[in-house]
Design an enzyme around this catalytic site. Structure first.
Site, mmCIF file in Angstrom:
data_model
loop_
_atom_site.group_PDB
_atom_site.id
_atom_site.type_symbol
_atom_site.label_atom_id
_atom_site.label_comp_id
_atom_site.label_asym_id
_atom_site.label_seq_id
_atom_site.Cartn_x
_atom_site.Cartn_y
_atom_site.Cartn_z
ATOM 1 C CG HIS A 1 1.935 2.264 2.920
ATOM 2 N ND1 HIS A 1 1.178 1.835 3.973
ATOM 3 C CD2 HIS A 1 2.292 1.144 2.249
ATOM 4 C CE1 HIS A 1 1.070 0.513 3.936
ATOM 5 N NE2 HIS A 1 1.740 0.078 2.887
ATOM 6 C CG HIS B 1 5.977 -2.051 0.735
ATOM 7 N ND1 HIS B 1 6.380 -2.445 1.995
ATOM 8 C CD2 HIS B 1 4.640 -1.823 0.833
ATOM 9 C CE1 HIS B 1 5.351 -2.451 2.815
ATOM 10 N NE2 HIS B 1 4.269 -2.077 2.125
ATOM 11 C CG HIS C 1 1.762 -3.066 6.649
ATOM 12 N ND1 HIS C 1 2.936 -2.388 6.809
ATOM 13 C CD2 HIS C 1 1.523 -3.128 5.313
ATOM 14 C CE1 HIS C 1 3.392 -2.033 5.611
ATOM 15 N NE2 HIS C 1 2.557 -2.470 4.695
ATOM 16 C CD GLU D 1 -1.997 -5.355 5.885
ATOM 17 O OE1 GLU D 1 -2.168 -6.048 6.917
ATOM 18 O OE2 GLU D 1 -0.942 -5.353 5.240
ATOM 19 C CG ASP E 1 0.613 -1.036 -0.607
ATOM 20 O OD1 ASP E 1 1.671 -1.259 -0.011
ATOM 21 O OD2 ASP E 1 -0.445 -1.643 -0.355
ATOM 22 C CG ASP E 2 3.466 -3.228 -2.766
ATOM 23 O OD1 ASP E 2 4.629 -3.330 -2.345
ATOM 24 O OD2 ASP E 2 2.455 -3.378 -2.049
#
Length: 365
Positions: A30, A32, A209, A211, A291-292
């Site tokens: 996960h 991006h 996703h 969330e 994630d990011d």
């Protein structure tokens, strides 16, 4: 902890834990691509293409403002807009897999690629650069990578179908499946059934996703969209029946401690990560990723470090999460077995700082 890190809740300093999480092999499911671009790279690409950013590289990522998902997505779109040609995609992929991956013990990553985040860039051009970056990162560091193509759920179902058609038309072995990202409140999963079924007929794997939606969305992902894993999904533990089903079916949940805590999806934003603890304690298959990373001031090592401190996890518990990542990956059985063997060999060489040394018998008397 990376040079970018600026986590909202202080994390204790413990050299033994730091050494453990640095040495721990990691499987990344996960992360991006757009969100993994270092601020300095964004600034250089913006200058290359004559795009005014309106702020310096040092000011580009305001981690704490991302409690507001809309503000985060706005910045994400700015980053995506400056990645335009094959060389750009090669560069950001290579940097994500090397400095942002292999340097933190990442052995394997399934890159979350979002073509809608790169306006007016044809999918084949994106793919050409990404595949070149994967090949060069593998040659230089040994890190392996595949691709998950993300649908922007804030667009229409017809747009989603069109993107899947592009993926199928330009099918390559490195693209394993599709995902569904952006704001769940603006794109409930039921809107994308046609696109996901098309992907399923083409033999593509599926994730999405989830969330902030209700637990019922998890059932929609599994039953209507044909997903075999879930990105985030912290609300699953609000429904005991859905939780029990996911435990029985070993549905993996790809969790991201730092970004989800800042966004207040996985808890109250206080660094306790109680939702992830509840998921693990319930017996769910939980994986960890970042994630990011630079956008949230983290990196793959730091997300494990945060969890180790918050939940008191030692080597064996953290290694179990990495093994979950192997299980949850979309590699074939042969490649999974080879990856698991690498993970086990590396884990065996790591001392566990939570194992207190036994005092000599003389000292006990």
């Amino acid at each position: 902890m990376s040079a970018f890190a600026s986590y909202s809740t202080p994390v204790p300093t413990d050299p033994a834990v730091d050494a453990l999480v640095a040495a721990l092999p990691k499987v990344s499911l996960h992360c991006h691509l757009i969100g993994s671009v270092a601020a300095g790279t964004v600034a250089e690409l913006a200058a290359k293409h004559g795009v005014p950013l309106g702020r310096s590289a040092e000011e580009l990522y305001d981690h704490h403002s991302y409690e507001d998902l809309g503000e985060f997505l706005r910045v994400l779109d700015v980053v995506g807009s400056v990645i335009r040609d094959v060389d750009d995609f090669h560069r950001v992929t290579y940097e994500s897999l090397t400095a942002g991956g292999a340097a933190h013990g990442v052995l394997y990553r399934e890159i979350q690629l979002s073509p809608p985040g790169h306006p007016d860039v044809p999918y084949p051009r994106i793919l050409e650069g990404v595949l070149a970056g994967i090949a060069d990162a593998r040659a230089d560091t040994g890190v392996e990578a595949r691709v998950v193509v993300g649908i922007n759920r804030e667009r229409s179902g017809a747009d989603a179908v069109e993107l899947v058609e592009q993926v199928v038309a330009h099918r390559v072995d490195e693209v394993l499946g599709i995902g569904l990202d952006y704001a769940e409140v603006n794109g409930p999963p039921g809107r994308f059934v046609e696109a996901f079924r098309l992907a399923g007929r083409a033999g593509l794997r599926r994730t999405a996703h989830s969330e902030s939606g209700p637990p019922r969305h998890i059932e929609v992902l599994l039953d209507d969209l044909g997903c075999d894993r879930v990105d985030h999904g912290y609300h699953v533990v609000d429904d005991p029946a859905i939780t029990a089903r996911c435990v029985e079916e070993r549905v993996p949940f790809n969790c991201t401690p730092v970004s989800s805590d800042i966004g207040r999806y996985s808890g109250s934003g206080d660094g306790t990560h109680h939702r992830i603890r509840e998921m693990v304690d319930a017996g769910l298959v939980v994986t960890i990723d970042s994630d990011d990373p630079p956008m949230f001031g983290t990196d793959p090592t730091h997300d494990y470090r945060v969890l180790a401190h918050a939940l008191g996890y030692g080597r064996d518990q953290l290694a179990a999460i990495t093994r979950n990542g192997v299980e949850a990956s979309w590699l074939d059985d042969t490649d999974k077995a080879a990856l698991l063997a690498r993970v086990d060999a590396l884990v065996a060489a790591i001392p566990d700082p939570t194992d207190a040394p036994t005092e000599p018998e003389e000292a006990v008397r």
